[in-house]
Design a protein around this motif. Sequence first.
Motif, mmCIF file in Angstrom:
data_model
loop_
_atom_site.group_PDB
_atom_site.id
_atom_site.type_symbol
_atom_site.label_atom_id
_atom_site.label_comp_id
_atom_site.label_asym_id
_atom_site.label_seq_id
_atom_site.Cartn_x
_atom_site.Cartn_y
_atom_site.Cartn_z
ATOM 1 N N ARG A 3 6.216 -7.822 8.658
ATOM 2 C CA ARG A 3 5.369 -6.961 7.819
ATOM 3 C C ARG A 3 5.867 -7.097 6.393
ATOM 4 O O ARG A 3 6.984 -6.689 6.089
ATOM 5 C CB ARG A 3 5.471 -5.500 8.274
ATOM 6 C CG ARG A 3 4.989 -5.301 9.685
ATOM 7 C CD ARG A 3 4.939 -3.838 10.070
ATOM 8 N NE ARG A 3 4.550 -3.724 11.460
ATOM 9 C CZ ARG A 3 5.416 -3.624 12.476
ATOM 10 N NH1 ARG A 3 6.714 -3.568 12.240
ATOM 11 N NH2 ARG A 3 4.978 -3.565 13.709
ATOM 12 N N MET A 4 5.024 -7.720 5.560
ATOM 13 C CA MET A 4 5.516 -7.959 4.208
ATOM 14 C C MET A 4 4.474 -7.662 3.154
ATOM 15 O O MET A 4 3.295 -7.514 3.449
ATOM 16 C CB MET A 4 6.023 -9.395 4.077
ATOM 17 C CG MET A 4 5.026 -10.487 4.278
ATOM 18 S SD MET A 4 5.817 -12.068 3.792
ATOM 19 C CE MET A 4 5.084 -13.214 4.919
ATOM 20 N N LEU A 5 4.939 -7.600 1.910
ATOM 21 C CA LEU A 5 4.000 -7.493 0.816
ATOM 22 C C LEU A 5 4.404 -8.387 -0.330
ATOM 23 O O LEU A 5 5.553 -8.788 -0.454
ATOM 24 C CB LEU A 5 3.810 -6.062 0.339
ATOM 25 C CG LEU A 5 4.881 -5.042 0.311
ATOM 26 C CD1 LEU A 5 5.212 -4.692 -1.111
ATOM 27 C CD2 LEU A 5 4.267 -3.819 0.997
ATOM 28 N N LEU A 6 3.383 -8.690 -1.136
ATOM 29 C CA LEU A 6 3.568 -9.515 -2.324
ATOM 30 C C LEU A 6 3.322 -8.655 -3.537
ATOM 31 O O LEU A 6 2.284 -7.996 -3.639
ATOM 32 C CB LEU A 6 2.516 -10.627 -2.341
ATOM 33 C CG LEU A 6 2.833 -11.975 -1.734
ATOM 34 C CD1 LEU A 6 1.656 -12.918 -1.962
ATOM 35 C CD2 LEU A 6 4.082 -12.569 -2.348
ATOM 36 N N VAL A 7 4.270 -8.683 -4.466
ATOM 37 C CA VAL A 7 4.100 -7.929 -5.694
ATOM 38 C C VAL A 7 4.340 -8.879 -6.866
ATOM 39 O O VAL A 7 5.124 -9.829 -6.758
ATOM 40 C CB VAL A 7 5.037 -6.691 -5.706
ATOM 41 C CG1 VAL A 7 6.490 -7.093 -5.661
ATOM 42 C CG2 VAL A 7 4.770 -5.782 -6.879
ATOM 43 N N GLY A 8 3.627 -8.644 -7.958
ATOM 44 C CA GLY A 8 3.787 -9.507 -9.127
ATOM 45 C C GLY A 8 2.634 -9.273 -10.070
ATOM 46 O O GLY A 8 1.611 -8.719 -9.670
ATOM 47 N N LYS A 14 -0.512 -14.513 -6.626
ATOM 48 C CA LYS A 14 -0.356 -13.758 -5.375
ATOM 49 C C LYS A 14 -1.424 -14.125 -4.340
ATOM 50 O O LYS A 14 -1.113 -14.351 -3.182
ATOM 51 C CB LYS A 14 -0.450 -12.230 -5.625
ATOM 52 C CG LYS A 14 0.676 -11.644 -6.434
ATOM 53 C CD LYS A 14 0.626 -10.113 -6.415
ATOM 54 C CE LYS A 14 -0.649 -9.538 -7.013
ATOM 55 N NZ LYS A 14 -0.834 -9.835 -8.451
ATOM 56 N N GLY A 15 -2.680 -14.138 -4.785
ATOM 57 C CA GLY A 15 -3.781 -14.382 -3.843
ATOM 58 C C GLY A 15 -3.659 -15.741 -3.174
ATOM 59 O O GLY A 15 -3.798 -15.867 -1.953
ATOM 60 N N ASP A 85 -1.402 -8.019 -0.079
ATOM 61 C CA ASP A 85 -1.441 -8.707 -1.372
ATOM 62 C C ASP A 85 -2.073 -7.754 -2.385
ATOM 63 O O ASP A 85 -3.251 -7.456 -2.320
ATOM 64 C CB ASP A 85 -2.270 -9.987 -1.191
ATOM 65 C CG ASP A 85 -2.824 -10.537 -2.497
ATOM 66 O OD1 ASP A 85 -2.301 -10.188 -3.572
ATOM 67 O OD2 ASP A 85 -3.785 -11.326 -2.428
ATOM 68 N N GLY A 86 -1.239 -7.249 -3.291
ATOM 69 C CA GLY A 86 -1.773 -6.355 -4.324
ATOM 70 C C GLY A 86 -1.806 -4.892 -3.916
ATOM 71 O O GLY A 86 -2.505 -4.090 -4.531
ATOM 72 N N VAL A 112 8.084 -9.566 -1.266
ATOM 73 C CA VAL A 112 8.248 -10.761 -2.086
ATOM 74 C C VAL A 112 7.721 -10.472 -3.486
ATOM 75 O O VAL A 112 6.550 -10.121 -3.659
ATOM 76 C CB VAL A 112 7.495 -11.965 -1.484
ATOM 77 C CG1 VAL A 112 7.603 -13.182 -2.400
ATOM 78 C CG2 VAL A 112 8.016 -12.297 -0.091
ATOM 79 N N GLU A 113 8.598 -10.618 -4.460
ATOM 80 C CA GLU A 113 8.175 -10.475 -5.857
ATOM 81 C C GLU A 113 7.951 -11.854 -6.437
ATOM 82 O O GLU A 113 8.844 -12.697 -6.405
ATOM 83 C CB GLU A 113 9.265 -9.758 -6.669
ATOM 84 C CG GLU A 113 8.896 -9.627 -8.137
ATOM 85 C CD GLU A 113 10.032 -9.184 -9.067
ATOM 86 O OE1 GLU A 113 9.732 -8.763 -10.180
ATOM 87 O OE2 GLU A 113 11.213 -9.275 -8.666
ATOM 88 N N LEU A 114 6.735 -12.086 -6.959
ATOM 89 C CA LEU A 114 6.449 -13.362 -7.626
ATOM 90 C C LEU A 114 6.657 -13.175 -9.118
ATOM 91 O O LEU A 114 5.975 -12.381 -9.763
ATOM 92 C CB LEU A 114 4.998 -13.769 -7.375
ATOM 93 C CG LEU A 114 4.697 -14.765 -6.270
ATOM 94 C CD1 LEU A 114 3.235 -15.213 -6.375
ATOM 95 C CD2 LEU A 114 5.619 -15.968 -6.317
ATOM 96 N N LEU A 115 7.594 -13.910 -9.664
ATOM 97 C CA LEU A 115 7.922 -13.781 -11.086
ATOM 98 C C LEU A 115 7.047 -14.723 -11.912
ATOM 99 O O LEU A 115 6.822 -15.864 -11.513
ATOM 100 C CB LEU A 115 9.392 -14.149 -11.303
ATOM 101 C CG LEU A 115 10.412 -13.310 -10.538
ATOM 102 C CD1 LEU A 115 11.786 -13.973 -10.589
ATOM 103 C CD2 LEU A 115 10.481 -11.904 -11.120
ATOM 104 N N ALA A 116 6.544 -14.219 -13.040
ATOM 105 C CA ALA A 116 5.745 -15.080 -13.914
ATOM 106 C C ALA A 116 5.805 -14.574 -15.345
ATOM 107 O O ALA A 116 5.781 -13.371 -15.592
ATOM 108 C CB ALA A 116 4.306 -15.139 -13.434
ATOM 109 N N ASP A 117 5.866 -15.502 -16.262
ATOM 110 C CA ASP A 117 5.909 -15.193 -17.690
ATOM 111 C C ASP A 117 4.550 -14.646 -18.140
ATOM 112 O O ASP A 117 3.517 -15.235 -17.840
ATOM 113 C CB ASP A 117 6.214 -16.530 -18.398
ATOM 114 C CG ASP A 117 6.402 -16.349 -19.877
ATOM 115 O OD1 ASP A 117 5.416 -15.984 -20.543
ATOM 116 O OD2 ASP A 117 7.529 -16.568 -20.344
#
Length: 193
Positions: A3-8, A14-15, A85-86, A112-117
């Motif tokens: 069970r996970m989530l994506l944040v960023g 993310k999508g 997601d989101g 999971v954190e997706l890092l982006a500038d």
Amino acid sequence: MVRMLLVGPPGAGKGTQAARLGEIYGIPAISTGDIFRANVRDETPLGVEAKRFMDRGEYVPDSLTNALVADRLTHDDCADGFLLDGYPRTLDQVRALDEMLNAQGESLDVVVELLADPDVVVERIKLRGAEQGRSDDSEEVVRNRLEVYRRETSPLVEVYGGRDLLVSVDGLGTIPAVTDRIVAALTARGFGA
Ligand code: AMP
């Protein structure tokens, strides 16, 4: 089973990554943004309400968003895990999700954190707006979405970090390279595909 989530931030990918990870781990990738957009397209009451916020780059109210996710998580396909997601995007949504899962005797495994500038994501989103015609992808709305993210959502990183659930991954690079990075990070945490 995971069970996970994506944040960023918006535009971090993310999508795209959620869809790929859903396939790899055999779990449904649930995007609240996609569900809202489908409702907007179909002109449902939820869609009509949500559109007012989405067009300005604001968040749809927590009460509507939480109810939508609570319903979605009761579907059979979530029994063996899911990838959100989101969602959650606010501290109120974090609490609501905790309650939904607690009620089932469940809890989150990993975030999971997706890092982006920020400059990179603005450029990416402008491209996506041109390609997909998303009405919330204009530069002005994008800047607001980034500001709303910073204000409302970035505090979640600390919350999940404090629970030792957070895995942060660099979101820059090709789509497969980022997927590989996420899978490697999840494997290192004991979540095999
Ligand atoms: P996304 O496709 O995830 O970027 O979401 C598009 C838009 O849908 C967001 O800018 C919000 O207006 C709305 N939305 C999606 N997920 C949420 C959420 N968890 N809470 C509030 N609004 C959301």
